[in-house]
Design a protein around this motif. Structure first.
Motif, short mmCIF file in Angstrom:
data_model
loop_
_atom_site.label_atom_id
_atom_site.label_comp_id
_atom_site.label_asym_id
_atom_site.label_seq_id
_atom_site.Cartn_x
_atom_site.Cartn_y
_atom_site.Cartn_z
N SER A 1 -33.08 48.04 45.87
CA SER A 1 -32.66 49.12 46.79
C SER A 1 -33.35 50.43 46.44
CB SER A 1 -31.14 49.32 46.73
OG SER A 1 -30.47 48.21 47.24
N ALA A 2 -33.46 50.72 45.15
CA ALA A 2 -34.13 51.95 44.72
C ALA A 2 -35.60 51.94 45.12
CB ALA A 2 -33.99 52.13 43.20
N LEU A 3 -36.20 50.78 45.06
CA LEU A 3 -37.61 50.67 45.48
C LEU A 3 -37.73 50.82 46.99
CD1 LEU A 3 -38.69 47.77 43.09
CD2 LEU A 3 -39.40 50.16 42.96
N GLN A 4 -36.75 50.29 47.71
CA GLN A 4 -36.75 50.47 49.17
C GLN A 4 -36.68 51.96 49.52
OE1 GLN A 4 -33.30 48.02 50.04
NE2 GLN A 4 -34.56 46.30 50.75
N LEU A 5 -35.83 52.66 48.80
CA LEU A 5 -35.68 54.10 49.04
C LEU A 5 -36.97 54.84 48.72
CD1 LEU A 5 -33.83 56.51 49.71
CD2 LEU A 5 -33.05 56.48 47.33
N GLU A 6 -37.59 54.45 47.62
CA GLU A 6 -38.85 55.07 47.21
C GLU A 6 -39.92 54.86 48.28
OE1 GLU A 6 -38.99 56.89 44.65
OE2 GLU A 6 -41.11 57.16 44.24
N ALA A 7 -39.95 53.66 48.84
CA ALA A 7 -40.93 53.35 49.88
C ALA A 7 -40.69 54.22 51.11
CB ALA A 7 -40.86 51.87 50.23
#
Lengths: 136, 128, 108
Positions: free
Chosen positions: A78-84
């Motif tokens: 989820s954190a990577l999704q947000l970063e993207a």
């Protein structure tokens, strides 16, 4: 200039090897480098994004659930999704549907979709490179 | 059958970042806390567990930083302080260039040639 | 092809199969392919001086670039001062860069 894409094929379930963490580090690194990223989660890797993952306390560490802050890979994803999203990059995660069915892994987090090998092929065709992280 | 158990751990760093500890060492702690008479033998990559200065801090995905990284050497130290014997195979350290002065105190070194006698001194041997 | 990056993620002393990454690197280098090795996870144990030279010195001499993941090194207590000469520490972003060059990535 159009954004380039990298594809990663993962095979390992969470908590069973270092590979699942290294895979997510690679996704993070690729996003930092400005790539769009595809992940095809195959076999046990379909468990990485399971929404029902819950953290726990650790009596050996002397920490309750909150202070132990035990990682659930779904939260890393989820954190990577947000970063993207923050960087206007595409991060597309597909779980192999049959792998999910046979394992009964259940629901995945939002933004992770069920797919088939044709999705992997579509990923590969649109990417500058594909890395398979195999299980052992 | 007697229940004095030697736990042989050969794989190192298997999922330790996600679990924030080594799953087998954690289980040894729990077994000991529940009254088991159990010791540990570290082999292969797990021999590196006795190295001082291990630092797994800094793992971060986007804004999500790991706040409790694993402290593998700390886990080993905690076992020895509880009275659990932690052995490490000297040959496996030497192969990997690990010097004895780089390792934790209170760890027992055992040569490969001494393994038969060590294993024989336990009722059960479990290999992970 | 743009060459290869072989990702060595396992302890090379953990059985003969684990040395296969270095054997392949040597074979490719002899065939004049461009080869890089990225050591990560337990693969960085090969980067510790006093142990890993037997795997890495022949490859470094053959022109293979050997990189080591600083996070994995620190995780295993391997300081900069204890790394095999010729090995370059490079964050995991560098592995992304090597893949972006079009190198075939082979994970061991």
């Amino acid at each position: 200039m159009s954004t380039k894409t990298l594809t990663f094929v993962l095979n390992d379930p969470p908590y069973d090897s270092a590979r699942s963490t290294t895979a997510l580090r690679l996704v993070d690194a690729a996003l930092k480098r400005g790539f769009d990223v595809n992940v095809f989660a195959y076999e046990g890797a379909v468990g990485l994004a399971t929404s029902a993952q819950t953290p726990h306390a650790n009596v050996i560490h002397g920490r309750d659930a909150q202070s132990e802050d035990h990682p659930n890979p779904k939260d890393w994803i989820s954190a990577l999704q947000l970063e993207a999203r923050r960087n206007s990059l595409r991060f597309d995660w597909v779980n192999c549907g049959l792998c999910s069915d046979e394992r009964g892994t259940g629901e995945a987090i939002a933004g992770v979709r069920r797919g088939v090998p044709a999705d992997l092929w579509a990923f590969v065709r649109s990417s500058v490179n594909t890395l398979v992280i195999p299980t052992r | 059958m007697g229940k004095r158990i030697l736990q042989i751990l050969t794989t190192g760093y298997r999922g330790t970042l996600e679990e924030q500890d080594d799953q087998v060492l954690w289980l040894v702690h729990m077994l000991h806390n529940n009254g088991a008479d159990t010791d540990v033998l570290l082999r292969g990559a797990a021999a590196n567990y006795v190295v001082r200065g291990q630092d797994a801090g800094g793992l971060c995905f986007g804004d999500k930083r790991q706040t409790q990284p694993p402290d593998i050497a700390g886990e080993v130290r905690a076992l020895t302080r509880k009275g659990v014997r932690v052995y490490v195979v000297l040959d496996d350290l030497k192969l990997r260039g690990i010097r004895r002065n780089e390792t934790l105190e209170d760890v027992a070194f055992v040569a490969l040639a001494e393994l038969p006698a060590l294993l024989r001194s336990y009722d059960q041997v479990w290999q992970w | 092809m743009a060459g290869y990056v072989l990702i060595a993620a396992r302890d090379p002393w953990d059985g003969p199969e684990q040395e296969s990454v270095f054997e392949l690197a040597a074979t490719l280098a002899r065939a004049r392919d461009s080869v890089s090795i990225y050591l990560t996870e337990n693969g960085v144990l090969a980067a510790r001086a006093g142990g890993g030279e037997r795997f890495l010195d022949p490859l470094l001499s053959a022109g293979v670039s050997v990189f080591a993941d600083p996070f994995a090194l620190a995780e295993r207590g391997i300081s900069d001062q204890r790394i095999v000469s010729g090995v370059v520490t490079a964050p995991i972003e560098h592995l992304v860069d090597l893949l972006a060059e079009g190198r075939s990535g082979l994970w061991f």
